[in-house]
Write a protein that holds these residues in place. Structure first.
Motif, PDB file in Angstrom:
ATOM      1  N   LYS A 153       0.830  -1.197   0.000  1.00 53.89           N
ATOM      2  CA  LYS A 153       0.000   0.000   0.000  1.00 53.89           C
ATOM      3  C   LYS A 153       0.865   1.248   0.000  1.00 53.89           C
ATOM      4  N   GLN A 154       0.410   2.246  -0.742  1.00 51.03           N
ATOM      5  CA  GLN A 154       1.113   3.532  -0.816  1.00 51.03           C
ATOM      6  C   GLN A 154       0.091   4.665  -0.826  1.00 51.03           C
ATOM      7  N   LEU A 155       0.519   5.820  -0.352  1.00 52.54           N
ATOM      8  CA  LEU A 155      -0.258   7.041  -0.539  1.00 52.54           C
ATOM      9  C   LEU A 155       0.261   7.727  -1.792  1.00 52.54           C
ATOM     10  N   ILE A 156      -0.636   8.169  -2.655  1.00 46.23           N
ATOM     11  CA  ILE A 156      -0.248   8.822  -3.896  1.00 46.23           C
ATOM     12  C   ILE A 156      -0.730  10.266  -3.872  1.00 46.23           C
ATOM     13  N   LEU A 157       0.218  11.186  -3.959  1.00 45.11           N
ATOM     14  CA  LEU A 157      -0.083  12.614  -3.944  1.00 45.11           C
ATOM     15  C   LEU A 157       0.187  13.186  -5.330  1.00 45.11           C
ATOM     16  N   ARG A 158      -0.708  14.044  -5.795  1.00 50.89           N
ATOM     17  CA  ARG A 158      -0.524  14.685  -7.097  1.00 50.89           C
ATOM     18  C   ARG A 158      -0.676  16.189  -6.955  1.00 50.89           C
ATOM     19  N   CYS A 159       0.145  16.898  -7.742  1.00 49.06           N
ATOM     20  CA  CYS A 159       0.052  18.354  -7.821  1.00 49.06           C
ATOM     21  C   CYS A 159       0.298  18.762  -9.260  1.00 49.06           C
ATOM     22  N   LEU A 160      -0.100  19.979  -9.616  1.00 50.40           N
ATOM     23  CA  LEU A 160       0.269  20.491 -10.926  1.00 50.40           C
ATOM     24  C   LEU A 160       1.788  20.576 -10.989  1.00 50.40           C
ATOM     25  N   PHE A 161       2.346  20.353 -12.170  1.00 51.96           N
ATOM     26  CA  PHE A 161       3.804  20.266 -12.260  1.00 51.96           C
ATOM     27  C   PHE A 161       4.486  21.549 -11.807  1.00 51.96           C
ATOM     28  N   ASN A 162       3.841  22.688 -12.019  1.00 51.52           N
ATOM     29  CA  ASN A 162       4.438  23.956 -11.593  1.00 51.52           C
ATOM     30  C   ASN A 162       4.588  24.046 -10.069  1.00 51.52           C
ATOM     31  N   ASP A 163       3.825  23.221  -9.348  1.00 56.52           N
ATOM     32  CA  ASP A 163       3.902  23.217  -7.881  1.00 56.52           C
ATOM     33  C   ASP A 163       4.786  22.084  -7.349  1.00 56.52           C
ATOM     34  N   PHE A 164       5.477  21.388  -8.245  1.00 57.52           N
ATOM     35  CA  PHE A 164       6.283  20.231  -7.845  1.00 57.52           C
ATOM     36  C   PHE A 164       7.267  20.606  -6.732  1.00 57.52           C
ATOM     37  N   GLY A 165       8.028  21.673  -6.947  1.00 56.12           N
ATOM     38  CA  GLY A 165       9.040  22.074  -5.973  1.00 56.12           C
ATOM     39  C   GLY A 165       8.435  22.467  -4.634  1.00 56.12           C
ATOM     40  N   HIS A 166       7.277  23.134  -4.680  1.00 60.98           N
ATOM     41  CA  HIS A 166       6.610  23.548  -3.442  1.00 60.98           C
ATOM     42  C   HIS A 166       6.180  22.332  -2.622  1.00 60.98           C
ATOM     43  N   LEU A 167       5.599  21.343  -3.294  1.00 57.03           N
ATOM     44  CA  LEU A 167       5.127  20.156  -2.576  1.00 57.03           C
ATOM     45  C   LEU A 167       6.305  19.333  -2.066  1.00 57.03           C
ATOM     46  N   GLN A 168       7.346  19.223  -2.867  1.00 55.76           N
ATOM     47  CA  GLN A 168       8.539  18.498  -2.440  1.00 55.76           C
ATOM     48  C   GLN A 168       9.127  19.143  -1.184  1.00 55.76           C
ATOM     49  N   ALA A 169       9.212  20.475  -1.182  1.00 55.54           N
ATOM     50  CA  ALA A 169       9.764  21.182  -0.025  1.00 55.54           C
ATOM     51  C   ALA A 169       8.873  21.013   1.198  1.00 55.54           C
ATOM     52  N   ALA A 170       7.549  21.025   0.999  1.00 54.55           N
ATOM     53  CA  ALA A 170       6.619  20.878   2.117  1.00 54.55           C
ATOM     54  C   ALA A 170       6.745  19.490   2.750  1.00 54.55           C
ATOM     55  N   LEU A 171       6.930  18.472   1.942  1.00 55.33           N
ATOM     56  CA  LEU A 171       7.119  17.119   2.474  1.00 55.33           C
ATOM     57  C   LEU A 171       8.437  17.034   3.247  1.00 55.33           C
ATOM     58  N   GLU A 172       9.501  17.608   2.683  1.00 55.72           N
ATOM     59  CA  GLU A 172      10.797  17.576   3.348  1.00 55.72           C
ATOM     60  C   GLU A 172      10.753  18.316   4.681  1.00 55.72           C
ATOM     61  N   ALA A 173      10.012  19.429   4.722  1.00 55.07           N
ATOM     62  CA  ALA A 173       9.899  20.202   5.957  1.00 55.07           C
ATOM     63  C   ALA A 173       9.206  19.406   7.058  1.00 55.07           C
ATOM     64  N   ARG A 174       8.402  18.433   6.676  1.00 60.35           N
ATOM     65  CA  ARG A 174       7.705  17.589   7.642  1.00 60.35           C
ATOM     66  C   ARG A 174       8.449  16.285   7.908  1.00 60.35           C
ATOM     67  N   GLY A 175       9.659  16.182   7.368  1.00 60.58           N
ATOM     68  CA  GLY A 175      10.467  14.991   7.596  1.00 60.58           C
ATOM     69  C   GLY A 175       9.980  13.763   6.854  1.00 60.58           C
ATOM     70  N   ILE A 176       9.228  13.973   5.762  1.00 61.78           N
ATOM     71  CA  ILE A 176       8.681  12.859   4.983  1.00 61.78           C
ATOM     72  C   ILE A 176       9.519  12.672   3.716  1.00 61.78           C
ATOM     73  N   THR A 177      10.080  11.487   3.572  1.00 66.03           N
ATOM     74  CA  THR A 177      10.857  11.162   2.380  1.00 66.03           C
ATOM     75  C   THR A 177      10.011  10.280   1.462  1.00 66.03           C
ATOM     76  N   PRO A 178       9.637  10.750   0.291  1.00 65.82           N
ATOM     77  CA  PRO A 178       8.813   9.939  -0.616  1.00 65.82           C
ATOM     78  C   PRO A 178       9.533   8.663  -1.056  1.00 65.82           C
ATOM     79  N   ILE A 179       8.752   7.652  -1.333  1.00 65.10           N
ATOM     80  CA  ILE A 179       9.307   6.442  -1.941  1.00 65.10           C
ATOM     81  C   ILE A 179       9.812   6.793  -3.332  1.00 65.10           C
ATOM     82  N   SER A 180       9.038   7.592  -4.039  1.00 68.60           N
ATOM     83  CA  SER A 180       9.441   8.072  -5.356  1.00 68.60           C
ATOM     84  C   SER A 180       8.729   9.384  -5.637  1.00 68.60           C
ATOM     85  N   ALA A 181       9.301  10.158  -6.547  1.00 69.70           N
ATOM     86  CA  ALA A 181       8.704  11.433  -6.951  1.00 69.70           C
ATOM     87  C   ALA A 181       9.069  11.669  -8.408  1.00 69.70           C
ATOM     88  N   GLU A 182       8.078  11.938  -9.232  1.00 61.92           N
ATOM     89  CA  GLU A 182       8.355  12.133 -10.652  1.00 61.92           C
ATOM     90  C   GLU A 182       7.235  12.919 -11.312  1.00 61.92           C
TER      91      GLU A 182
END
Length: 222
Positions: A153-182
């Motif tokens: 089981k996995q959680l799948i998060l989607r954002c518009l591509f222009n917000d990719f960096g914002h969402l990546q930074a928000a996850l990192e700020a919460r100490g969450i390391t994605p299994i994958s991001a693309e």
């Protein structure tokens, strides 16, 4: 597996050429290294790919998106990373033709898809509802459940591509390391075919994915 490692190696080259060899200051490289770990790519292969990418004699890869139709009118997007566009377009055209489809002009099917950032997370210890509320301001568009390649089981998060960096930074700020991001091209609507017809489309997709220049293939087959 060899094809997957080749794809990741190209992604490493593109990321290093654009932003350097330090994952701390290169968010694109950080993302690719996460994907390498998720694919169990050996550490020595990853380090060798980074070293090659930093070398002056390493070829540059151009990311080119091709559009076309497969059997039964199924729209297909083909994302490539190539050091020889002439070779790549000829190969992509050949795959379409042999698979009962045809290569189209730029823009012919792209409007049927949205380019999005896709993050896959381990759901263990994560309150999905709380996380969804926290990430809306970072550009989160969709949060759902899915499965990994091994059925986990996995959680799948989607954002518009222009917000990719914002969402990546928000996850990192919460100490969450994605299994994958693309990035991915997500279809606006799905089309359902008979099993026999779907098999024809997937045969073309598989043929395309085996090509050394092809990174990813997207379609709207449901």
């Amino acid at each position: 597996m060899a094809k997957l490692f080749t794809r990741i190696s190209k992604d490493i080259t593109i990321a290093v050429k654009a932003g350097g060899t330090s994952p701390e200051s290169n968010s694109a490289l950080r993302r690719v290294l996460q994907n390498a770990r998720a694919a169990n790519m050996p550490k020595d292969k990853v380090e060798a790919a980074i070293k090659r990418a930093a070398g002056q004699d390493q070829q540059d890869y151009e990311v080119v998106l091709y559009e076309g139709y497969g059997p039964h009118g199924i729209p297909i997007l083909v994302e490539t990373a190539t050091d020889n566009v002439t070779r790549t377009v000829a190969n992509v055209r050949m795959h379409f033709k042999k698979g009962g489809g045809n290569l189209g002009a730029s823009g012919s099917v792209g409007f049927l898809f949205r380019r999005m950032g896709v993050f896959r997370l381990d759901p263990a210890g994560v309150d999905a509802d709380e996380l969804e509320l926290e990430l809306i301001d970072a550009g989160l568009q969709e949060l759902g459940e899915g499965e990994g390649e091994k059925g986990e089981k996995q959680l799948i998060l989607r954002c518009l591509f222009n917000d990719f960096g914002h969402l990546q930074a928000a996850l990192e700020a919460r100490g969450i390391t994605p299994i994958s991001a693309e990035s991915a091209y997500v279809p606006n609507d799905l089309v359902h075919l008979s099993e026999e017809q779907a098999t024809e489309v997937l045969k073309l997709v598989d043929s395309m994915e085996q090509d050394d220049d092809v990174q990813q293939v997207f379609h709207n087959l449901g």
